[in-house]
Design a protein around this motif. Structure first.
Motif, PDB file in Angstrom:
ATOM      1  N   GLY A  53       0.789  -1.221   0.000  1.00  0.00           N
ATOM      2  CA  GLY A  53       0.000   0.000   0.000  1.00  0.00           C
ATOM      3  C   GLY A  53       0.823   1.274   0.000  1.00  0.00           C
ATOM      4  N   LYS A  54       1.736   1.380  -0.947  1.00  0.00           N
ATOM      5  CA  LYS A  54       2.570   2.584  -1.045  1.00  0.00           C
ATOM      6  C   LYS A  54       2.671   3.024  -2.496  1.00  0.00           C
ATOM      7  CE  LYS A  54       5.461   1.529   2.930  1.00  0.00           C
ATOM      8  NZ  LYS A  54       6.820   1.297   3.415  1.00  0.00           N
ATOM      9  N   VAL A  55       2.641   4.342  -2.700  1.00  0.00           N
ATOM     10  CA  VAL A  55       2.885   4.932  -4.013  1.00  0.00           C
ATOM     11  C   VAL A  55       4.178   5.730  -3.905  1.00  0.00           C
ATOM     12  CG1 VAL A  55       2.064   6.558  -5.765  1.00  0.00           C
ATOM     13  CG2 VAL A  55       0.418   5.120  -4.524  1.00  0.00           C
ATOM     14  N   ILE A  56       5.123   5.437  -4.792  1.00  0.00           N
ATOM     15  CA  ILE A  56       6.384   6.181  -4.810  1.00  0.00           C
ATOM     16  C   ILE A  56       6.478   6.984  -6.106  1.00  0.00           C
ATOM     17  CG2 ILE A  56       7.588   4.519  -3.341  1.00  0.00           C
ATOM     18  CD1 ILE A  56       9.071   3.661  -6.030  1.00  0.00           C
ATOM     19  N   ALA A  57       7.329   7.976  -6.098  1.00  0.00           N
ATOM     20  CA  ALA A  57       7.541   8.800  -7.288  1.00  0.00           C
ATOM     21  C   ALA A  57       8.299   7.987  -8.336  1.00  0.00           C
ATOM     22  CB  ALA A  57       8.318  10.063  -6.928  1.00  0.00           C
ATOM     23  N   PRO A  58       7.735   7.865  -9.542  1.00  0.00           N
ATOM     24  CA  PRO A  58       8.400   7.095 -10.589  1.00  0.00           C
ATOM     25  C   PRO A  58       9.490   7.880 -11.319  1.00  0.00           C
ATOM     26  CG  PRO A  58       6.273   7.845 -11.354  1.00  0.00           C
ATOM     27  CD  PRO A  58       6.399   8.277  -9.916  1.00  0.00           C
ATOM     28  N   PHE A  59       9.625   9.149 -10.987  1.00  0.00           N
ATOM     29  CA  PHE A  59      10.645  10.022 -11.565  1.00  0.00           C
ATOM     30  C   PHE A  59      10.741  11.284 -10.715  1.00  0.00           C
ATOM     31  CE2 PHE A  59       6.695  10.502 -14.153  1.00  0.00           C
ATOM     32  CZ  PHE A  59       6.287  11.740 -13.682  1.00  0.00           C
ATOM     33  N   THR A  60      11.755  12.088 -10.977  1.00  0.00           N
ATOM     34  CA  THR A  60      11.910  13.367 -10.291  1.00  0.00           C
ATOM     35  C   THR A  60      11.050  14.405 -11.005  1.00  0.00           C
ATOM     36  OG1 THR A  60      14.117  12.801  -9.532  1.00  0.00           O
ATOM     37  CG2 THR A  60      13.595  15.148  -9.647  1.00  0.00           C
ATOM     38  N   GLU A  77       4.170  15.512 -12.322  1.00  0.00           N
ATOM     39  CA  GLU A  77       4.712  16.097 -13.545  1.00  0.00           C
ATOM     40  C   GLU A  77       6.216  15.900 -13.614  1.00  0.00           C
ATOM     41  OE1 GLU A  77       5.083  20.591 -15.148  1.00  0.00           O
ATOM     42  OE2 GLU A  77       3.033  19.916 -14.740  1.00  0.00           O
ATOM     43  N   HIS A  78       6.652  15.346 -14.736  1.00  0.00           N
ATOM     44  CA  HIS A  78       8.073  15.154 -15.025  1.00  0.00           C
ATOM     45  C   HIS A  78       8.675  16.514 -15.383  1.00  0.00           C
ATOM     46  CE1 HIS A  78      11.514  13.906 -17.608  1.00  0.00           C
ATOM     47  NE2 HIS A  78      11.617  12.943 -16.688  1.00  0.00           N
ATOM     48  N   GLU A  79       9.989  16.643 -15.276  1.00  0.00           N
ATOM     49  CA  GLU A  79      10.655  17.908 -15.599  1.00  0.00           C
ATOM     50  C   GLU A  79      10.417  18.337 -17.044  1.00  0.00           C
ATOM     51  OE1 GLU A  79      14.813  17.286 -14.809  1.00  0.00           O
ATOM     52  OE2 GLU A  79      15.000  15.792 -16.377  1.00  0.00           O
TER      53      GLU A  79
END
Length: 168
Positions: A53-60, A77-79
């Motif tokens: 049950g965790k959501v992590i950032a798939p990119f900076t 939002e990706h850079e």
């Protein structure tokens, strides 16, 4: 003399890879029991049957939007400006935020691998709702050439699941 006033340029990228934001089994969007996702009406992407049950950032990048009342979904939002929707479960808006614990707010900067949200898998299932989690690159983003779904059936923090190709 005033070199610091010059506008900084961000290097132009042609594509970027995205790791899975949720641990679990990767499946096609066609398996999502909601036609808005399964018919790809909202955009291209994948779905994940979560095992945690965790959501992590798939990119900076940054958090473009957290669903404030229901807390069940995030837009990040990706850079490059490309936005991604992470929608935990199906019809989970009906839970009105119960079982969802965001760790970020709209406008926050994020780093790849950072914890964005925790959610209660058991509570979602107890309410009879599917826990399958669509990860969508929403249609209508003009900078995108196409989205490539990468091979793999289970998630790993070092294996990308999507590649977003940008227009030249």
């Amino acid at each position: 003399m005033f070199k610091w006033l010059k506008k900084k340029t961000v290097p132009r990228i042609e594509e970027f890879d995205m790791i899975a934001p949720v641990k679990g089994q990767v499946v096609s969007l066609e398996e999502v029991p909601d036609p808005a996702f399964s018919t790809k009406a909202m955009g291209e992407g994948i779905a994940i049957h979560p095992t945690e049950g965790k959501v992590i950032a798939p990119f900076t990048g940054k958090v473009a939007h957290v669903m404030e009342k229901s807390k069940h979904a995030l837009i990040i939002e990706h850079e490059s400006g490309v936005q991604i929707l992470i929608h935990v479960g199906i019809n989970t808006v009906s839970l009105k935020g119960q079982g969802f614990h965001p760790h970020v707010q709209t406008g926050d900067s994020i780093k790849a691998g950072q914890l964005l949200m925790e959610f209660d898998l058991n509570a979602i299932q107890r309410d009879g709702l599917p826990i399958i989690t669509p990860v969508i690159v929403p249609d209508g983003q003009e900078m995108i050439s196409h989205v490539e779904i990468l091979e793999g059936s289970s998630t790993s923090p070092d294996v990308p699941v999507l590649r977003v190709h940008l227009k030249a």
